[in-house]
Write a protein that holds these residues in place. Structure first.
Motif, PDB file in Angstrom:
ATOM      1  N   VAL A  56      41.513  33.973  36.196  1.00  0.00           N
ATOM      2  CA  VAL A  56      41.153  34.761  34.720  1.00  0.00           C
ATOM      3  C   VAL A  56      39.706  35.131  34.577  1.00  0.00           C
ATOM      4  O   VAL A  56      39.232  36.049  34.113  1.00  0.00           O
ATOM      5  N   ASN A  57      38.917  33.989  35.177  1.00  0.00           N
ATOM      6  CA  ASN A  57      37.383  34.307  34.977  1.00  0.00           C
ATOM      7  C   ASN A  57      36.936  35.219  35.928  1.00  0.00           C
ATOM      8  O   ASN A  57      36.010  36.102  35.720  1.00  0.00           O
ATOM      9  N   VAL A  58      37.675  35.324  37.049  1.00  0.00           N
ATOM     10  CA  VAL A  58      37.089  36.552  38.058  1.00  0.00           C
ATOM     11  C   VAL A  58      38.440  37.250  38.607  1.00  0.00           C
ATOM     12  O   VAL A  58      38.863  37.147  39.420  1.00  0.00           O
ATOM     13  N   PRO A  59      38.996  38.169  37.560  1.00  0.00           N
ATOM     14  CA  PRO A  59      39.944  38.947  38.044  1.00  0.00           C
ATOM     15  C   PRO A  59      39.496  40.207  39.056  1.00  0.00           C
ATOM     16  O   PRO A  59      39.281  41.236  38.498  1.00  0.00           O
ATOM     17  N   GLN A  60      39.985  39.739  39.895  1.00  0.00           N
ATOM     18  CA  GLN A  60      39.405  40.822  41.338  1.00  0.00           C
ATOM     19  C   GLN A  60      40.291  41.975  41.293  1.00  0.00           C
ATOM     20  O   GLN A  60      41.681  42.064  40.924  1.00  0.00           O
ATOM     21  N   GLU A  61      39.898  43.043  41.764  1.00  0.00           N
ATOM     22  CA  GLU A  61      40.512  44.117  41.774  1.00  0.00           C
ATOM     23  C   GLU A  61      40.617  44.956  43.066  1.00  0.00           C
ATOM     24  O   GLU A  61      39.347  44.368  43.937  1.00  0.00           O
ATOM     25  N   GLN A 553      31.592  29.060  40.675  1.00  0.00           N
ATOM     26  CA  GLN A 553      31.747  30.341  40.394  1.00  0.00           C
ATOM     27  C   GLN A 553      30.156  30.854  40.056  1.00  0.00           C
ATOM     28  O   GLN A 553      29.474  30.347  39.214  1.00  0.00           O
ATOM     29  N   GLU A 554      29.873  31.859  41.096  1.00  0.00           N
ATOM     30  CA  GLU A 554      28.683  32.373  40.691  1.00  0.00           C
ATOM     31  C   GLU A 554      28.479  33.410  39.618  1.00  0.00           C
ATOM     32  O   GLU A 554      29.695  33.867  39.024  1.00  0.00           O
ATOM     33  N   PRO A 555      27.441  33.677  38.875  1.00  0.00           N
ATOM     34  CA  PRO A 555      27.209  34.655  37.683  1.00  0.00           C
ATOM     35  C   PRO A 555      27.740  35.624  37.832  1.00  0.00           C
ATOM     36  O   PRO A 555      27.823  36.310  39.144  1.00  0.00           O
ATOM     37  N   LEU A 556      28.288  36.479  37.050  1.00  0.00           N
ATOM     38  CA  LEU A 556      28.820  37.983  37.242  1.00  0.00           C
ATOM     39  C   LEU A 556      28.005  38.978  36.595  1.00  0.00           C
ATOM     40  O   LEU A 556      27.959  39.187  35.472  1.00  0.00           O
ATOM     41  N   PRO A 557      27.303  39.453  37.506  1.00  0.00           N
ATOM     42  CA  PRO A 557      26.235  40.423  37.069  1.00  0.00           C
ATOM     43  C   PRO A 557      26.722  41.776  36.529  1.00  0.00           C
ATOM     44  O   PRO A 557      26.006  42.609  35.867  1.00  0.00           O
ATOM     45  N   TYR A 558      27.916  42.170  37.026  1.00  0.00           N
ATOM     46  CA  TYR A 558      28.463  43.380  36.975  1.00  0.00           C
ATOM     47  C   TYR A 558      29.815  43.497  36.024  1.00  0.00           C
ATOM     48  O   TYR A 558      30.600  42.445  35.953  1.00  0.00           O
ATOM     49  N   TYR A 559      29.721  44.249  35.155  1.00  0.00           N
ATOM     50  CA  TYR A 559      30.622  44.312  34.061  1.00  0.00           C
ATOM     51  C   TYR A 559      31.937  45.133  34.381  1.00  0.00           C
ATOM     52  O   TYR A 559      31.744  46.008  35.188  1.00  0.00           O
ATOM     53  N   MET A 560      32.836  44.687  33.622  1.00  0.00           N
ATOM     54  CA  MET A 560      34.109  45.669  33.777  1.00  0.00           C
ATOM     55  C   MET A 560      33.948  46.934  32.839  1.00  0.00           C
ATOM     56  O   MET A 560      33.777  46.801  31.922  1.00  0.00           O
TER      57      MET A 560
END
Length: 895
Positions: A56-61, A553-560
């Motif tokens: 959920v937190n890191v929905p990989q593509e 979980q590392e911070p996610l600097p890039y947005y969807m």
């Protein structure tokens, strides 16, 4: 693509990838999770929660590209269809609405980058190849902005070869001799378009690597058109490709080319991988190995294992693509090494990983649709405190307390296709060992093709029906693309990546895989053995078990990236953030006007905009009651680093490609391409181009008008200053009135109704002309013009000059590519069929948006080309249930 301020990036994550949608996505994933016995139920639920939370937190593509051909020629276009799916489920329900596709050369330079916007049928686009593009190996790379959170290792990559038979006024080929004492004889032979030697010409050579020795030199071509020299082997910075640029600067012989230098030494490296990671003492274990050359490709080797007492223990040899495995039982206190010999006779020594007395290992084997496991626990921890965890792409499949069950099996039918992780963990989340395996069920949807004729003639209509059904016979819906190519000139590589091998294999592990489609050839024991050796040697998957169960979980600097945005910041005269500063954005595209203001950190974000590539924007910042002017700074487009592995050689069929290249050249000229002609230096005199003026429906009816030429006399003047000089106009501060009226007039900016606040952002530098309408002149605007009209036309493609204030900038961020349809001639019209030049298509038909009817059938219609060669049909796609589709068929042609 913007690298935004962290606070803005956080807002975008919340705004453009809302949590509710992600939770729905998580709920849609089908879990096979169960506990084999009654122990560890609480911990089992905790593990499932951790994996679920991660998804959920890191929905990989994942992104996969189908291209119309495996190789190309300069002057053509690479047509592609992109499939963007959820990495865990392969469902096409991701939130990203844009992808980036890049063409990268051997020096890791981006030749072309395009941005593709998703429409109702997915992502599709093209890359134009310039006719002067050098022959060589290139890579296509594709990704979403969000995928950068996981790293470039999991971007889509595809190596392609591009030839050039267009720019062949001078051609060249390079020849390498035998390396002796780290020196290799090298020759380059030059010939002209008539295949005659280019004699007596000065050739300049420039190398790109580290040392200054032979950095730049000149040589004269001999009577064979050849130059020769000794190339010294020198190491280069990691990630750097060696290349030599050669150029001829002679009247009538203008030529430049770049040769990438392959690794010319006989070195190689071997790595050893104990099964599940730990090499425990006193019982036999599997050790896999992988041998690669300095070019990154596999090397076939043989070898022997010795103890530190120089006693031979066992022998081994590669079984597939430089990989293999052997069994070793290490003794306590002993170390081991390998003497390894390559086919060329080079022999090297390598140390094996040190054995250990404490640890846990896991052995895996496959037999009769079952995975058998055996666990060896050489620790003080009781088996009852250890658990077997099996997951696939972040979805928990099996969670079982070991207890006394250190041996057992799992039915393959319970496991999905793709990479499976078997791991041993404890109740506090420590991971002791992990073993990857592969499941190839080969139960993809069934695709059948029917043709309206058994054989097709020249320029005849072809009607195909392709029906797609599930293994249970159910009709399917989804997203599909189809390519039909000339089977003689376009040779499909059956071993290269396709949608099956990429989504199920390559996309989930790091590193370069040679001939990935070979692992999907069939489901025999031989193919399974190759798959297993690959799993033992290739490295870990994108879903890191140890990190997930630790909740790391590392911070996610890039947005969807669900929409397009423009971001930046504003600084005051003291170079400090200017908060609550007004920002206005103008663009001639769709007459866009947007207003916003900076936050407490001086940053701003403008969303709700939609723009294609080559769109220009004007940004203006205005802060009332402040000392001096403010400075507006937009965030530049920032893209991920390019570090793509591209092999030096290319696996194309040489004879077929030569025919293809010549046919592509002829097609290029037939369709109006310009022939490449080398000219000496010329000087061209011409009059200045007059400015184009855009006529509005009210042009010529205004009472007063200030043209661009007149406004140049008032650089930097505000619109209110300009209006105050016009007859019949009263200006008080930022309030404007016409004579005999106490109400403000109608303001138009590029024919769009605007406000005083928007006018306040402009000055004379921004404007093409100002027109004023009052009284009878304003009647053309109807009741809206009863108080007069001020019409302002902005400059088109305005570029900031030295006089532009820092509060005003012009930007052209990367927009999305405008769609274009692949051209297929329509020979049902006599004039076209009889008068069209020779049809030299190599891609006969390309449709990236193939649609199915209610019974799961796609109908394809096109006209055949002139050459009587058979056609290859390749269909790929994803169903709405995440099922991967691929079909390859043949159409017969005759004269």
């Amino acid at each position: 693509m913007k690298k935004s301020d962290p606070e803005i990036a956080k807002k975008l994550i919340i705004k453009q990838a809302d949590r509710l949608t992600l939770l729905v996505l998580f709920a849609s994933i089908s879990f096979y999770s169960f506990s084999v016995n009654n122990q560890g139920q609480v911990f089992s639920r905790k593990i499932e929660t951790l994996f679920g939370k991660y998804l959920v937190n890191v929905p990989q593509e994942k992104v996969y590209l189908q291209t119309d051909k495996p190789y190309y020629s300069a002057g053509e276009a690479i047509w592609f269809k992109a499939y963007v799916v959820n990495a865990a489920s392969h469902l096409p329900n991701t939130l990203s609405r844009f992808i980036y596709v890049e063409l990268i050369d051997k020096s890791n330079a981006v030749i072309t980058r395009v941005k593709i916007k998703k429409d109702s049928l997915g992502f599709a686009g093209f890359i134009e190849l310039k006719p002067e593009l050098s022959s060589g190996n290139y890579a296509l790379r594709a990704y979403t902005y969000w995928m950068q959170n996981i790293g470039t290792d999991f971007f889509f990559k595809k190596n392609i070869y591009i030839g050039n038979a267009i720019d062949n006024f001078v051609s060249s080929r390079i020849i390498y001799g035998k390396t002796i004492n780290d020196q290799t004889p090298v020759s380059i032979i030059f010939s002209d378009a008539s295949k005659k030697a280019v004699i007596g010409k000065t050739v300049e050579l420039i190398q790109n690597w580290n040392t200054d020795r032979n950095k730049k030199t000149t040589l004269i071509t001999d009577k064979e058109g050849k130059i020769s020299w000794l190339l010294t082997d020198e190491t280069v910075k990691e990630g750097t490709s060696k290349f030599i640029e050669v150029s001829i600067n002679d009247p009538g012989y203008q030529y430049k080319n770049r040769f990438f230098i392959p690794v010319l030494n006989n070195d190689f490296d071997v790595q050893f991988f104990p099964e599940s990671g730990n090499l425990l003492t006193n019982f036999p274990q599997i050790i896999a190995f992988k041998a690669i050359g300095p070019d990154g490709l596999s090397v076939e080797v043989t070898g022997k294992i010795f103890s530190d007492q120089n006693t031979e223990v066992t022998q081994f040899s590669t079984s597939h693509k430089g990989m293999g495995k052997f069994t070793l039982q290490p003794n306590s206190g002993e170390k081991y090494y390998a003497l390894v010999k390559a086919k060329n006779g080079t022999e090297k020594r390598f140390e094996l990983p040190a054995s250990q007395t404490q640890g846990v290992s896991l052995h895996l084997s496959h037999n009769k649709s079952r995975f058998y496991y055996e666990i060896r626990n050489n620790t003080a921890i009781q088996n009852s405190a250890l658990f077997l965890l099996i997951h696939s792409r972040g979805r928990v499949l099996v969670f079982q307390a070991l207890d006394q069950h250190v041996r057992g099996y799992i039915s393959e039918s319970l496991l999905p296709e793709g990479i499976i992780s078997f791991a041993i963990i404890d109740s506090v989340g420590n991971t002791y060992c992990e073993r990857l395996s592969f499941v190839n069920q080969q139960n993809t949807p069934i695709i059948n093709m029917e043709t309206d004729k058994p054989v097709y003639g020249k320029r005849k209509p072809v009607n195909l029906s392709l029906n797609i059904q599930s293994a249970l016979g159910e009709s399917l819906t989804g997203n599909f693309s189809i390519s039909i190519t000339d089977n003689s000139t376009v040779k499909q590589d059956s071993l290269s990546d396709n949608i099956l091998s990429y989504l199920l294999l390559c996309s989930d592990i790091r590193g370069y895989i040679e001939d990935p489609a070979a692992y999907f050839k069939n489901n025999t024991d031989s193919t399974r053995e190759k798959q297993d050796i690959l799993m033992l040697t290739q490295g870990w998957s994108r879903f890191n078990t140890a990190d997930i169960i630790k909740g790391k979980q590392e911070p996610l600097p890039y947005y969807m990236e669900a929409g397009q945005t423009i971001t930046g910041k504003v600084l005051n005269i003291f170079n400090k953030p200017s908060k609550n500063c007004g920002i206005i954005l103008f663009s001639p595209y769709r007459s866009t006007i947007k207003l916003t203001q900076t936050d407490s950190t001086g940053c701003f974000l403008i969303d709700g905009i939609d723009f294609p590539d080559s769109t220009s924007f004007i940004l203006k910042a205005k802060k009332k009651n402040t000392i001096g002017d403010v400075e507006i700074i937009s965030d530049p487009d920032v893209f991920p680093k390019t570090d793509v592995y591209i092999p030096v050689q290319h696996p194309v069929d040489t004879l077929a490609f030569n025919d293809y290249s010549l046919q592509s050249k002829e097609k290029y000229y037939t369709e109006g391409g310009l022939r490449m002609v080398n000219l000496g230096e010329v000087t061209v005199d011409a009059d200045a181009i007059k400015k184009n003026k855009e006529n509005h429906y009210y042009s010529g009816l205004e009472g007063t008008r200030y043209t661009a030429e007149q406004l140049e006399n008032y650089p930097g003047y505000s619109i209110f200053n300009i209006l105050s000089m016009m007859p019949g106009v009263r200006v008080s501060g930022e309030s404007v009135y016409f004579r005999n009226s106490d109400k403000p007039p109608l303001f138009l900016i590029d024919d769009i109704e605007s406000t005083n606040d928007e006018i306040a952002y402009l000055n004379a530098n921004d404007v093409e002309e100002i027109s004023v309408f009052n009284g009878a002149n304003a009647t053309i605007f109807g009741s809206r013009g009863s108080n007069g009209v001020v019409a302002i036309a902005l400059k088109k493609g305005y570029i900031r000059n030295d006089e532009t204030p820092p509060s005003l900038i012009n930007i052209s961020p990367l927009g999305y590519q405008k769609s274009r349809e692949f051209y297929v001639p329509k020979y049902n019209i006599d004039d076209v069929r009889l008068n069209t030049p020779f049809d030299l298509r190599t891609t006969i038909y390309w449709n990236p948006k193939l649609e199915l009817d209610s019974i799961g059938t796609a109908h394809v219609r096109f006209f055949s080309a002139d050459k009587p060669n058979n056609y290859t049909v390749v269909l790929e796609g994803i169903t709405n249930k995440g099922e991967i589709c691929r079909y390859v068929g043949i159409l017969r042609r005759e004269d």
